[in-house]
Enzyme design. Structure first.
Site, mmCIF file in Angstrom:
data_model
loop_
_atom_site.group_PDB
_atom_site.id
_atom_site.type_symbol
_atom_site.label_atom_id
_atom_site.label_comp_id
_atom_site.label_asym_id
_atom_site.label_seq_id
_atom_site.Cartn_x
_atom_site.Cartn_y
_atom_site.Cartn_z
ATOM 1 N N GLY A 29 1.427 4.320 4.643
ATOM 2 C CA GLY A 29 2.240 3.471 3.790
ATOM 3 C C GLY A 29 2.659 2.180 4.464
ATOM 4 O O GLY A 29 3.252 2.204 5.524
ATOM 5 N N SER A 30 2.376 1.020 3.850
ATOM 6 C CA SER A 30 2.610 -0.227 4.550
ATOM 7 C C SER A 30 2.324 -1.415 3.640
ATOM 8 O O SER A 30 2.279 -1.282 2.421
ATOM 9 C CB SER A 30 1.719 -0.286 5.789
ATOM 10 O OG SER A 30 0.429 0.200 5.473
ATOM 11 N N ARG A 31 2.090 -2.594 4.273
ATOM 12 C CA ARG A 31 1.880 -3.816 3.504
ATOM 13 C C ARG A 31 1.045 -4.797 4.318
ATOM 14 O O ARG A 31 1.072 -4.781 5.553
ATOM 15 C CB ARG A 31 3.257 -4.416 3.183
ATOM 16 C CG ARG A 31 3.232 -5.785 2.543
ATOM 17 C CD ARG A 31 4.649 -6.170 2.169
ATOM 18 N NE ARG A 31 4.924 -7.566 2.431
ATOM 19 C CZ ARG A 31 6.134 -8.101 2.413
ATOM 20 N NH1 ARG A 31 7.185 -7.351 2.168
ATOM 21 N NH2 ARG A 31 6.293 -9.387 2.661
ATOM 22 N N MET A 45 0.845 -1.193 0.000
ATOM 23 C CA MET A 45 0.000 0.000 0.000
ATOM 24 C C MET A 45 0.881 1.244 0.000
ATOM 25 O O MET A 45 1.671 1.455 0.923
ATOM 26 C CB MET A 45 -0.905 0.017 1.240
ATOM 27 C CG MET A 45 -1.902 -1.117 1.279
ATOM 28 S SD MET A 45 -2.894 -1.074 2.794
ATOM 29 C CE MET A 45 -1.700 -1.665 3.990
#
EC number: 4.1.1.65
Length: 250
Positions: free
Chosen positions: A208-210, A120
């Site tokens: 912001g990440s996953r 993301m």
């Protein structure tokens, strides 16, 4: 309208509208606007104030929380996150997900399973959703680093939160929220013992990440590497089905 049943034969209503802002993000947007107004109106620094005002609009946009139409089906596993399918690999589940849960629910075991990683960016919706309907069996928070979430080793080294869900038919699905370079907090909306619906909001990761999804043994993805997916809408897999899918970038 939220909760309305819709189908592929035209039942239900569809209309466009601005997505609401999740309550978790309203305070950040208000703070950003206040700072911008102080710079503009009190200090009269237009060169800095207008960009700050634009940035505050971006903060509100980051926490947008649009409605999603969730496909219904006991064997369907929907995406928990908006973003890019950045990695697909056969890997052993994380150690925190392998063993049985405290209430006797099954873990993922030690046999390698398919992992789908969804990256993301700051431009994606960051509300995460449950991939299946079921009961939350385990939530494990792991402190860690804040390296680029797009890297494979982020699954083991970054700050992360593991979640195990047991579906109504006994299948166990695991997914992991992973913080990235900018992300500094994983915010859960659930706790062990909660019963969730497929596509239900379960948490968010700031900035912001996953998210990694671990499929059951014998299940393979119905999405392709490089594909963009939508939380609560894109079907990642159908439990118990496998087969090669190919796509062409164009």
């Amino acid at each position: 309208m939220s909760g309305e049943l819709r189908d592929n034969r035209g039942r239900g209503d569809a209309e466009w509208g601005l997505p609401p802002i999740h309550p978790e993000g309203r305070k950040y947007g208000i703070i950003a606007v206040a700072i911008a107004l102080v710079v503009l109106l009190i200090f009269d620094w237009e060169l800095l104030g207008w960009p700050l005002l634009a940035l505050s609009a971006g903060v509100f946009a980051f926490f947008r929380d649009p409605e999603r139409v969730v496909p219904q089906g006991d064997r369907l596993l929907v995406s928990p996150a908006d973003g890019l399918v950045s990695l697909i690999a056969l890997v052993p589940p994380p150690a925190e997900m392998q063993h049985a849960t405290e209430d006797g629910g099954p873990g993922l075991g030690t046999e390698p399973v398919m992992r789908i990683s969804i990256f993301m960016s700051v431009f994606d919706v960051h509300i995460n959703r449950s991939p299946i309907a079921g009961t939350i069996r385990r939530i494990v928070y792991m402190p860690g680093r804040f390296m680029n979430a797009d890297l494979d080793k982020a699954s083991e080294e970054n700050e992360r939160q593991h979640v195990l869900i047991q579906s109504t038919d006994g299948k166990t699905i695991g997914f992991t929220q992973i913080a990235g370079l900018v992300a500094r907090r994983i915010v859960p909306f659930i706790k062990p013992g909660d019963i969730v619906a497929a596509g239900q909001r379960v948490g968010l990761i700031r900035f912001g990440s996953r998210v990694d999804v671990y499929l059951p043994v014998g299940t393979e993805p119905k999405v392709l590497l490089g594909q963009r997916v939508i939380a609560g809408e894109t079907v990642l897999a159908e439990i118990g089905t496998a087969g090669l899918l190919e796509g062409v970038s164009q």
